[in-house]
Scaffold this motif. Structure first.
Motif: not given
Length: 150
Positions: A91, A121-122, A125-126, A129
């Motif tokens: 991240h 990034k998505n 995140n999924y 995280p």
């Protein structure tokens, strides 16, 4: 089955990089003299149009091959990083690149724009995280004393 962070990140990167890997694979395959000879021979028969490409024809078969090579290679590299550090590291790198507006690799030959980075990034995140801050925050000054009013 419980997956390690390195396995998850390898799968995410493999998925995200698939179009680039496919393009590089097709370009490399197209440069082989034997492939060029086969393409020229087939084109000369008139069975296909002059723009036909064997590598484009075979692209659905290239993806499973690259998946079976790229993902284990990424996992092998990432498994050298402490597993608990991987989410924050991934991240952090992507957040910095998004902040800069792009990510350039291979001396600028490979450029990922902000939209590409946001897609990654998505996916992060999924799939990977960041957990709440579990690190100790260093105190840099004495806390102010609270006084009670009477």
């Amino acid at each position: 089955m419980q997956y390690t962070n390195s396995q998850i990140l390898a799968a995410v990167l493999n998925k995200w990089l698939q179009p680039v890997v496919l393009q590089f694979s097709q370009a490399k395959m197209a440069s082989f003299p034997v492939v060029q000879a086969i393409e020229n021979k087939i084109r000369s028969t008139g069975w296909v149009n002059p723009n036909w490409s064997l590598t484009k024809e075979l692209s659905p078969m290239i993806e499973p091959i690259t998946n079976s090579i790229v993902q284990p290679m990424l996992n092998r590299y990432l498994s050298n990083v402490p597993d608990e550090a991987i989410p924050a590291m991934a991240h952090g790198i992507i957040d910095k690149a998004i902040g800069e507006g792009k990510l350039e690799l291979m001396e600028g030959k490979l450029i990922f724009d902000k939209e590409d980075l946001q897609e990654l990034k998505n996916l992060l995140n999924y799939n990977l995280p960041i957990k709440e801050n579990e690190e100790y925050n260093v105190i840099t000054s004495a806390p102010e004393a609270k006084t009670e009013k009477k």
